[in-house]
Design a protein around this motif. Structure first.
Motif, PDB file in Angstrom:
ATOM      1  N   GLY A  54     -50.897 -61.574  89.285  1.00  0.00           N
ATOM      2  CA  GLY A  54     -51.166 -61.095  90.631  1.00  0.00           C
ATOM      3  C   GLY A  54     -50.037 -60.336  91.282  1.00  0.00           C
ATOM      4  O   GLY A  54     -50.126 -59.975  92.463  1.00  0.00           O
ATOM      5  N   LYS A  55     -48.973 -60.092  90.535  1.00  0.00           N
ATOM      6  CA  LYS A  55     -47.825 -59.388  91.107  1.00  0.00           C
ATOM      7  C   LYS A  55     -47.525 -58.127  90.315  1.00  0.00           C
ATOM      8  O   LYS A  55     -47.954 -57.974  89.175  1.00  0.00           O
ATOM      9  N   GLN A  56     -46.782 -57.228  90.947  1.00  0.00           N
ATOM     10  CA  GLN A  56     -46.381 -56.007  90.271  1.00  0.00           C
ATOM     11  C   GLN A  56     -45.248 -56.282  89.290  1.00  0.00           C
ATOM     12  O   GLN A  56     -44.480 -57.240  89.449  1.00  0.00           O
ATOM     13  N   ARG A  57     -45.168 -55.431  88.291  1.00  0.00           N
ATOM     14  CA  ARG A  57     -44.061 -55.524  87.345  1.00  0.00           C
ATOM     15  C   ARG A  57     -42.765 -55.174  88.070  1.00  0.00           C
ATOM     16  O   ARG A  57     -42.715 -54.207  88.833  1.00  0.00           O
ATOM     17  N   GLU A  58     -41.729 -55.961  87.812  1.00  0.00           N
ATOM     18  CA  GLU A  58     -40.456 -55.730  88.482  1.00  0.00           C
ATOM     19  C   GLU A  58     -39.317 -55.675  87.479  1.00  0.00           C
ATOM     20  O   GLU A  58     -39.354 -56.340  86.441  1.00  0.00           O
ATOM     21  N   LEU A  59     -38.303 -54.896  87.832  1.00  0.00           N
ATOM     22  CA  LEU A  59     -37.113 -54.806  86.999  1.00  0.00           C
ATOM     23  C   LEU A  59     -36.259 -56.043  87.214  1.00  0.00           C
ATOM     24  O   LEU A  59     -35.936 -56.400  88.350  1.00  0.00           O
ATOM     25  N   VAL A  60     -35.885 -56.674  86.113  1.00  0.00           N
ATOM     26  CA  VAL A  60     -35.061 -57.873  86.168  1.00  0.00           C
ATOM     27  C   VAL A  60     -33.600 -57.547  85.889  1.00  0.00           C
ATOM     28  O   VAL A  60     -32.698 -57.989  86.598  1.00  0.00           O
ATOM     29  N   ALA A  61     -33.375 -56.771  84.823  1.00  0.00           N
ATOM     30  CA  ALA A  61     -32.002 -56.450  84.429  1.00  0.00           C
ATOM     31  C   ALA A  61     -32.000 -55.124  83.688  1.00  0.00           C
ATOM     32  O   ALA A  61     -32.964 -54.794  82.999  1.00  0.00           O
ATOM     33  N   LEU A  62     -30.901 -54.403  83.833  1.00  0.00           N
ATOM     34  CA  LEU A  62     -30.785 -53.085  83.219  1.00  0.00           C
ATOM     35  C   LEU A  62     -29.394 -52.945  82.615  1.00  0.00           C
ATOM     36  O   LEU A  62     -28.407 -53.365  83.234  1.00  0.00           O
ATOM     37  N   ILE A  63     -29.330 -52.350  81.437  1.00  0.00           N
ATOM     38  CA  ILE A  63     -28.043 -52.077  80.817  1.00  0.00           C
ATOM     39  C   ILE A  63     -28.023 -50.612  80.422  1.00  0.00           C
ATOM     40  O   ILE A  63     -28.952 -50.096  79.814  1.00  0.00           O
ATOM     41  N   ILE A  64     -26.931 -49.929  80.812  1.00  0.00           N
ATOM     42  CA  ILE A  64     -26.828 -48.497  80.565  1.00  0.00           C
ATOM     43  C   ILE A  64     -26.207 -48.279  79.189  1.00  0.00           C
ATOM     44  O   ILE A  64     -25.508 -49.152  78.668  1.00  0.00           O
ATOM     45  N   ARG A  65     -26.416 -47.101  78.629  1.00  0.00           N
ATOM     46  CA  ARG A  65     -26.156 -46.767  77.229  1.00  0.00           C
ATOM     47  C   ARG A  65     -24.988 -47.491  76.588  1.00  0.00           C
ATOM     48  O   ARG A  65     -25.134 -48.168  75.590  1.00  0.00           O
ATOM     49  N   GLY A  66     -23.793 -47.326  77.131  1.00  0.00           N
ATOM     50  CA  GLY A  66     -22.606 -47.892  76.498  1.00  0.00           C
ATOM     51  C   GLY A  66     -22.515 -49.396  76.620  1.00  0.00           C
ATOM     52  O   GLY A  66     -21.755 -50.037  75.897  1.00  0.00           O
ATOM     53  N   GLY A  67     -23.295 -49.951  77.545  1.00  0.00           N
ATOM     54  CA  GLY A  67     -23.273 -51.386  77.733  1.00  0.00           C
ATOM     55  C   GLY A  67     -22.279 -51.867  78.757  1.00  0.00           C
ATOM     56  O   GLY A  67     -22.226 -53.059  79.067  1.00  0.00           O
ATOM     57  N   SER A  68     -21.478 -50.969  79.317  1.00  0.00           N
ATOM     58  CA  SER A  68     -20.470 -51.395  80.273  1.00  0.00           C
ATOM     59  C   SER A  68     -21.028 -51.540  81.680  1.00  0.00           C
ATOM     60  O   SER A  68     -20.390 -52.166  82.538  1.00  0.00           O
ATOM     61  N   SER A  69     -22.212 -50.988  81.915  1.00  0.00           N
ATOM     62  CA  SER A  69     -22.796 -51.053  83.248  1.00  0.00           C
ATOM     63  C   SER A  69     -24.114 -51.804  83.193  1.00  0.00           C
ATOM     64  O   SER A  69     -24.987 -51.483  82.390  1.00  0.00           O
ATOM     65  N   THR A  70     -24.224 -52.817  84.044  1.00  0.00           N
ATOM     66  CA  THR A  70     -25.444 -53.607  84.122  1.00  0.00           C
ATOM     67  C   THR A  70     -25.848 -53.777  85.579  1.00  0.00           C
ATOM     68  O   THR A  70     -25.009 -53.736  86.477  1.00  0.00           O
ATOM     69  N   ASN A  71     -27.136 -53.958  85.787  1.00  0.00           N
ATOM     70  CA  ASN A  71     -27.671 -54.228  87.111  1.00  0.00           C
ATOM     71  C   ASN A  71     -28.705 -55.332  87.025  1.00  0.00           C
ATOM     72  O   ASN A  71     -29.409 -55.444  86.019  1.00  0.00           O
ATOM     73  N   TYR A  72     -28.787 -56.111  88.102  1.00  0.00           N
ATOM     74  CA  TYR A  72     -29.719 -57.239  88.106  1.00  0.00           C
ATOM     75  C   TYR A  72     -30.482 -57.295  89.419  1.00  0.00           C
ATOM     76  O   TYR A  72     -29.972 -56.918  90.477  1.00  0.00           O
ATOM     77  N   ALA A  73     -31.702 -57.791  89.331  1.00  0.00           N
ATOM     78  CA  ALA A  73     -32.438 -58.097  90.546  1.00  0.00           C
ATOM     79  C   ALA A  73     -31.720 -59.222  91.281  1.00  0.00           C
ATOM     80  O   ALA A  73     -31.128 -60.105  90.651  1.00  0.00           O
ATOM     81  N   ASP A  74     -31.770 -59.180  92.588  1.00  0.00           N
ATOM     82  CA  ASP A  74     -31.084 -60.210  93.377  1.00  0.00           C
ATOM     83  C   ASP A  74     -31.548 -61.613  92.998  1.00  0.00           C
ATOM     84  O   ASP A  74     -30.769 -62.568  93.016  1.00  0.00           O
ATOM     85  N   SER A  75     -32.805 -61.738  92.649  1.00  0.00           N
ATOM     86  CA  SER A  75     -33.381 -63.053  92.366  1.00  0.00           C
ATOM     87  C   SER A  75     -32.825 -63.695  91.099  1.00  0.00           C
ATOM     88  O   SER A  75     -32.983 -64.906  90.901  1.00  0.00           O
TER      89      SER A  75
ATOM     90  N   LYS B 171     -29.508 -62.724  89.785  1.00  0.00           N
ATOM     91  CA  LYS B 171     -28.051 -62.560  89.695  1.00  0.00           C
ATOM     92  C   LYS B 171     -27.362 -63.910  89.561  1.00  0.00           C
ATOM     93  O   LYS B 171     -27.684 -64.855  90.287  1.00  0.00           O
ATOM     94  N   GLY B 172     -26.434 -63.968  88.626  1.00  0.00           N
ATOM     95  CA  GLY B 172     -25.704 -65.205  88.400  1.00  0.00           C
ATOM     96  C   GLY B 172     -26.395 -66.156  87.450  1.00  0.00           C
ATOM     97  O   GLY B 172     -25.804 -67.154  87.031  1.00  0.00           O
ATOM     98  N   ARG B 173     -27.660 -65.867  87.110  1.00  0.00           N
ATOM     99  CA  ARG B 173     -28.408 -66.747  86.211  1.00  0.00           C
ATOM    100  C   ARG B 173     -28.795 -66.047  84.909  1.00  0.00           C
ATOM    101  O   ARG B 173     -28.883 -66.690  83.864  1.00  0.00           O
ATOM    102  N   PHE B 174     -29.053 -64.748  84.979  1.00  0.00           N
ATOM    103  CA  PHE B 174     -29.475 -63.983  83.806  1.00  0.00           C
ATOM    104  C   PHE B 174     -28.353 -63.040  83.387  1.00  0.00           C
ATOM    105  O   PHE B 174     -27.618 -62.510  84.233  1.00  0.00           O
ATOM    106  N   THR B 175     -28.283 -62.804  82.081  1.00  0.00           N
ATOM    107  CA  THR B 175     -27.300 -61.867  81.547  1.00  0.00           C
ATOM    108  C   THR B 175     -27.948 -60.985  80.499  1.00  0.00           C
ATOM    109  O   THR B 175     -28.537 -61.497  79.534  1.00  0.00           O
ATOM    110  N   ILE B 176     -27.844 -59.679  80.678  1.00  0.00           N
ATOM    111  CA  ILE B 176     -28.363 -58.728  79.698  1.00  0.00           C
ATOM    112  C   ILE B 176     -27.201 -58.248  78.834  1.00  0.00           C
ATOM    113  O   ILE B 176     -26.086 -58.041  79.323  1.00  0.00           O
ATOM    114  N   SER B 177     -27.477 -58.098  77.542  1.00  0.00           N
ATOM    115  CA  SER B 177     -26.449 -57.614  76.629  1.00  0.00           C
ATOM    116  C   SER B 177     -27.119 -56.872  75.492  1.00  0.00           C
ATOM    117  O   SER B 177     -28.335 -56.998  75.292  1.00  0.00           O
ATOM    118  N   LYS B 178     -26.333 -56.107  74.756  1.00  0.00           N
ATOM    119  CA  LYS B 178     -26.905 -55.473  73.586  1.00  0.00           C
ATOM    120  C   LYS B 178     -25.910 -55.433  72.455  1.00  0.00           C
ATOM    121  O   LYS B 178     -24.694 -55.434  72.657  1.00  0.00           O
TER     122      LYS B 178
END
Length: 116
Positions: A42-63, A65-72
């Motif tokens: 019943g909800k829209q798809r939302e971005l949780v975490a993003l990692i940019i090409r080199g892996g040095s830049s990441t972004n997280y949804a406020d909900s 942050k501090g609990r999830f970690t994206i890596s590659k």
């Protein structure tokens, strides 16, 4: 054409952890922006975490942050989402998505259910 495959979902109790994995049929992650998204019923798809090409830049949804970690791991052509301190509201289908050379690719999703 590129196929993305997610794995690692399942049922976990509140406070628990899961690690999601995303693999690609071609070695694209080193040159891609890769995101984890989720969609609850019943909800829209939302971005949780993003990692940019080199892996040095990441972004997280406020909900998450501090609990999830994206890596590659470019050598293994894998992207991961480590999810700790899971809450019932994290229950959703989680999707991996890669934007590469002007195209956006999606996996089929993996279900994460947080419940006691």
């Amino acid at each position: 054409q590129v196929q993305l495959v997610e794995s690692g979902g399942g049922l976990v109790q509140p406070g628990g952890s899961l690690r999601l994995s995303c693999s690609a049929s071609r070695n694209i992650f080193s040159g891609s922006a890769v995101g984890w998204y989720r969609q609850a019923p019943g909800k829209q798809r939302e971005l949780v975490a993003l990692i940019i090409r080199g892996g040095s830049s990441t972004n997280y949804a406020d909900s998450v942050k501090g609990r999830f970690t994206i890596s590659k791991d470019n050598a293994r052509n894998m992207v991961y989402l480590q999810m700790d301190s899971l809450k019932p509201e994290d229950t959703a289908v989680y999707y991996c998505s890669a934007h590469y050379l002007g195209n956006t690719y999606w996996g089929q999703g993996t279900q994460v259910t947080v419940s006691s």
